[in-house]
Design an enzyme around this catalytic site. Structure first.
Site, short mmCIF file in Angstrom:
data_model
loop_
_atom_site.label_atom_id
_atom_site.label_comp_id
_atom_site.label_asym_id
_atom_site.label_seq_id
_atom_site.Cartn_x
_atom_site.Cartn_y
_atom_site.Cartn_z
N ASP A 223 10.09 2.83 6.68
CA ASP A 223 8.83 2.46 6.04
C ASP A 223 8.67 3.37 4.83
OD1 ASP A 223 6.26 2.02 5.21
OD2 ASP A 223 5.29 2.55 7.11
N LYS B 124 5.42 4.78 -5.37
CA LYS B 124 5.55 3.36 -5.06
C LYS B 124 4.70 2.49 -6.00
CE LYS B 124 5.25 0.47 -0.87
NZ LYS B 124 5.00 0.56 0.59
N GLU C 289 6.04 -5.60 5.26
CA GLU C 289 5.38 -4.65 6.15
C GLU C 289 4.52 -5.32 7.22
OE1 GLU C 289 3.66 -2.08 3.19
OE2 GLU C 289 5.62 -1.27 2.67
N ASP D 134 -3.22 -5.12 6.49
CA ASP D 134 -2.42 -3.93 6.23
C ASP D 134 -2.88 -3.24 4.95
OD1 ASP D 134 -0.49 -2.03 5.73
OD2 ASP D 134 1.21 -3.38 5.81
#
Lengths: 177, 622
Positions: free
Chosen positions: B25, B87, B184, B206
């Protein structure tokens, strides 16, 4: 190996070539085929197997997409029957149908302009009911009467309805924002 | 080594050899690595027992690197060279990044992706991410005791093609073979669904550090089918920190803070936010570089109020995803909460209100994605056990299309199409004698090209001169199981062809990656040859095992001489395994692959036939 393109989607999914379709059986066949061909099942194998698996899984998804939606399924059946629906060029619809379409469309535009969410939702419901009737007619023409020319005409009507439904959806989205 | 194995006739050697595979992850704030051990997915800790690696990389002036906690701790003293939340920059241009003015970095706007000037030179976000991935790979290899066969790397479901490609490049740079890019929320659904034997329609909410995803899945008899996904690739817990940070600046009348003070205040804002999950109020006490003290208290209600617009912003994608799935909120059986940011009480309240039920919080929102990725990696690597007969059917999050006349977008593959997916569209020339045609590939839902993301441009040349409208140019889009697109164009009457792997305009070129790989290896002082040899040995063992398994199962599809040719290729490859020539092993692997090409095709045909026979559907049931 190349994908066997001579096999139609109904055969691929092991289903009878009909407009009326058992949606549960279609979905189960889709899952069953993907369980065999999906790239996740071949990720640890050779590059060739990975490539084949992607081609097959793509084909299986295309088949599912084509058979699931009544409009796409009807168009596909006509294509298999060799009937050109000439969807872009042949718009020679009956005047009564065109009139009806115009009325629907005006109602949608008016409700949209007046920001009448409940009116739009009501139109949406009525249109759904109307689409059901048209689909029943299509089933009769395709499965029972084998009247493909007539079915091509009905498919075009269904396309208008589909388009109109999209317009209602878009008007609703615009109002929500 | 393999030569010394002795097997009794009729017994395949090492029938249950476990291949080392992990799920990673790669998060905005924290990253984790997990694996399946004895049938159970676990997160792998570092030497001090921590599973979460802060996604922070510090480039030091002496040429060394700090990754993780050490980097995080240095961010207030060396903000410019300490990269956090990288990210947010993956596959993004300068203009795409929110709050860029509040960031302490020295940006360089290069074509496609923004880059950062550090004391160690200009770094691409791909390189920074690769450092995080490399650290996790090393952790996993040390813990598992050998090189990895590969990894499943998770990405936000709403990541576009450029962001996915950038993630895959980062993994490659870190020496990781990517088994699959996995969304994800889908990873979380796998972990939740398998643990709870869930059936029915579930939503996964999420909210990560920098991204928000909402996926609707249908779980039925071992099939995880994503019905729709939506989200915001630039909305996350960081934004909640930022609101609080702005509030602090406002209350303490600081304007504008120095880089160091800004970092200090941002860290304080994050701490206060986390404290507010458990407490009614949180102190904000910071000593600025000037010696000035900031001493404030923020209450839970104040925080909820200042961040309410952000919570509302997440509900837009929720509505859209439900609409695309054709469902009402009350048709959802459960809402799985993922990402550390979903611990905030006012988010849980908003979700409960929208869906009319309490969200499911009986799993660790920080770990569930990595655990799900590990389960998928285990299966993809070929460690499938009898009870692992589950299947993921994921979708593409954003429509893919081509620019047409007038700057409009013609959609070729609509959003929420099940992967892998392919579609073709025909175009024609608009001028007499036109011999070339330019294509512009875009991704997004808007009608104007200017509002969508530009993915690639390419040209088809050598079209035979014809009158306008006579040429038939077929443009084919193929999206693979990673959600990555390739495009080809072909003039149907002449067969002239052009194709692109959608990469150049937003990703890195292959040369750039090769260059980075070289410098990275030199930097790490790693023995490249030893690594290459190890990798080829692992690959060879994998291929041999797969082939032997195939022979065992479907050997009947082969004539005697075909079988012999394959066995000979295996013997040849085995003989090279004990040596140290990685190139020879590679060549021998390729030879074995060629020897089995036909066999592979027949096996695939056979499995389709078996599936068609109808009894497979039942066997799939759990």
């Amino acid at each position: 190996m190349s994908i066997d393109l001579t096999q139609d989607f109904f055969a691929l999914f092991g289903l009878p070539r009909r407009f009326k379709l058992d949606e549960t059986a279609l979905e189960q066949a889709w899952h069953g085929l993907q369980a065999q061909v999906h790239p996740d099942r071949h990720a640890h194998l050779s590059d060739l197997e990975k490539r084949l698996s992607m081609q097959w899984a793509t084909r299986v998804n295309e088949g599912f997409r084509t058979l699931r939606k009544p409009l796409a399924r009807a168009q596909y059946l006509l294509e298999l029957a060799g009937v050109d629906t000439a969807l872009e060029t042949n718009t020679a619809m009956s005047p009564a149908f065109l009139m009806e379409q115009m009325e629907w469309r005006e109602a949608v535009e008016e409700a949209g302009a007046a920001a009448e969410i409940s009116e739009l939702e009501d139109l949406h419901r009525r249109l759904l009911a109307h689409a059901r009737e048209v689909r029943a007619q299509l089933a009769q023409q395709l499965d029972d009467d084998h009247d493909f020319e007539g079915a091509a005409d009905t498919v075009r009507r269904l396309m208008f309805i589909d388009k109109l439904q999209q317009e209602i959806d878009e008007a609703l989205i615009a109002l929500e924002n | 080594m393999a030569l010394l194995q002795i097997a009794e006739p009729g017994m395949s050697p090492e029938p249950h050899k476990h291949r080392l595979a992990v799920g990673i992850d790669l998060g905005t704030t924290n990253s984790l690595v997990a694996t399946v051990r004895n049938g159970i997915a676990v997160c792998l800790p570092d030497e001090s027992g921590r599973t979460m690696l802060p996604s922070a990389v510090r480039y030091r002036s002496d040429g060394s690197l700090e990754v993780g906690r050490a980097a995080l701790e240095a961010q207030a003293v060396d903000p410019r060279n300490t990269i956090v939340s990288v990210k947010r920059f993956m596959g993004r241009g300068l203009k795409d990044v929110a709050h860029i003015e509040a960031m302490p970095y020295d940006f360089e706007d290069s074509p496609g992706m923004v880059r950062l000037r550090t004391v160690q030179g200009v770094k691409s976000p791909v390189e920074v991410s690769a450092e995080i991935l490399r650290r996790l790979r090393e952790r996993a290899e040390a813990s598992l005791g050998g090189p990895l066969v590969g990894a499943v790397i998770t990405v936000p479901a709403y990541f576009d093609d450029a962001q996915r490609q950038a993630t895959k490049d980062a993994a490659r740079l870190a020496g990781i073979d990517v088994l699959r890019l996995l969304n994800e929320p889908t990873a979380a659904a796998v972990a939740y669904g398998l643990d709870n034997a869930a059936e029915g329609v579930y939503a996964v909410y999420d909210l990560g550090g920098g991204t928000f995803d909402l996926s609707i899945l249908k779980l039925s008899r071992g099939v995880f089918e994503v019905l729709s996904t939506n989200g915001d690739a630039a909305l996350g817990g960081d934004d909640f920190d930022h609101r609080l940070f702005c509030w602090i600046l406002d209350k303490a009348r600081i304007s504008p803070p120095s880089l160091e003070d800004a970092r200090r205040l941002q860290m304080k804002a994050r701490e206060a936010k986390e404290l507010l999950t458990a407490c009614e109020q949180a102190p904000v006490h910071v000593r600025l570089a000037s010696g000035e003290e900031v001493d404030l208290v923020v209450s839970r209600d104040e925080f909820a109020e200042m961040t309410q617009p952000l919570v509302q912003k997440t509900l837009g994608p929720v509505r859209k995803a439900l609409r695309d799935a054709g469902l009402a909120p009350d048709e959802v059986k459960g809402v799985v909460m993922v990402g550390g940011a979903t611990r905030m009480p006012h988010i849980q309240r908003a979700v409960a209100r929208y869906f009319g039920q309490e969200p499911l919080t009986n799993l660790d929102p920080d770990k569930v994605v990595a655990l799900g990725a590990a389960m998928q990696a285990n299966v993809l690597a070929g460690n499938r056990a009898a009870e692992d007969d589950w299947l993921l059917l994921d979708v593409i999050p954003l429509s893919l299309g081509l620019e047409t006349m007038g700057g409009l977008v013609e959609k070729v593959i609509p959003r929420n199409s099940t992967l892998p997916s392919a579609r073709a569209q025909e175009f024609t020339t608009f001028k007499d004698g036109q011999t070339a045609m330019a294509f512009h590939v875009v991704q997004g839902e808007r009608e104007l090209v200017a509002d969508c993301r530009s993915l690639a441009r390419f040209e088809l040349r050598g079209i035979p001169p014809m009158v306008a409208g006579a040429a038939r140019i077929r443009v084919s889009f193929q999206v693979d199981a990673d959600g990555l697109l390739s495009v080809s164009a072909r003039e149907m009457s002449s067969g002239v062809e052009a194709s692109v792997l959608v990469k150049p305009s937003y990703g890195l070129s292959d040369e750039e990656i090769a260059g980075m790989l070289r410098s990275g290896v030199e930097h790490a002082g790693e023995d490249m040859r030893a690594r290459a040899l190890r990798e080829q040995q692992v690959e060879a063992e994998r291929v041999i095992e797969a082939t032997e398994h195939a022979l065992d199962k479907d050997g009947g599809l082969l004539a005697v001489h075909e079988r012999d040719a394959i066995l000979t290729a295996i013997v040849n490859l085995r003989a090279l395994l004990a040596g140290d020539d990685h190139r020879a092993i590679k060549a021998s692997i390729d030879a074995l692959a060629r020897a089995t090409d036909d066999f592979a095709a027949r096996r695939m045909d056979n499995s389709i036939r078996t599936a068609l026979a109808g009894h497979k559907v039942d066997e799939l049931e759990l």
